[in-house]
Scaffold this motif. Sequence first.
Motif: not given
Length: 368
Positions: A174-192
């Motif tokens: 393993l050389n690299g890891v990609v991760c999408f936070q999707e959104t940094y809006n904590r208040a709305r994160y669990n809507v999605y």
Amino acid sequence: MFSEELEKYSWEETTREIYSKTAADVELALSKSQLAIDDFMALISPAAEKYLEPMAALSQKYTLQRFGKTISMYIPLYITNSCTNFCVYCGFNHNNPLKRVILNEEEILNELHAIKKLGNFENLLIVTGENPKEAGVDYLERALQLAHPLFANLSIEVMPLKAEDYKRLTHSGLNGVVCFQETYNRARYNVYHPKGMKSKFDWRVNGFDRMGQAHVHKIGLGVLIGLEEWRTDVTMMARHLRYLQKHYWQTKYSVNFPRMRPSEGHFQPNVILEDRALAQLIFAFRIFDHDVDISISTREGAEFRNNMLPLGITSLSAGSKTEPGGYFTYPQALEQFHISDERTPEEVADSIRQKGYEPVWKDWDGWM
């Protein structure tokens, strides 16, 4: 951990700051050789929309200085669509009625050999849904071990892991890891992300710290454009990048700004990012950080990708299949999302050469 750092910043106040930027703020940012977050906000603000031409010129200049006339080529391999999450926008949503596939070793090898026949790819991105019980670290480790003899550079885009698990996987290539936070809006994160491990905001956003602690060679960040106010999201990501660079300075970084595409979930994007705005974002990020790798996947159309070749991007995927086993085993299975650029790898490479650039299939040797 970055979750604590993020608490310092108000989503609403950041949005107000961005939209309060003036032409004078933009011109000041463009005059600087090193930008602060405040300058980055100016360059992505509506006030900067009239400055695309000088922004493009600066973006091109800095990219040529750091990367020359090269574009790194990579290809994703989806090895499972099994997922325990309920992300409302994703084709792999646990509620979606589709056949779940976890490729076995023979099937993974068939996919790897099929990819090798497509072109000269040496940069492989292994992608999974999030099912730690059925396709956990042991499964990922074996997939890397199978791919390592065939590809020089291996990255993963999988569920967030423990630091010790990332470290373990580096010993399998393993050389690299990609991760999408999707959104940094904590208040709305669990809507999605209403259920599943992905619903745990802190666990996901702190995953990048764990990658750094494990000395992963390269870390990729991204937000999904279509969920929340994009200018605020990418500003939070820029803050995240600066935090990671300060704490894990030996690591290389990449960023990606995928625009939402249709999927099995039929989720309608809340935010539409037009081509000019995406170009503005790419220019702004390159001016903000001269060294970061900026990638555009096959989510974007061929014309846009061609136009952006000399203006800031450094990596392109090609020939992508976004379903597990899509290259050989299950070519008609459900995609995670629909691609837009359906050209073959060689057609993409030809378009790069026509722009006077060189497609690079191998640009880094992994540990042996």
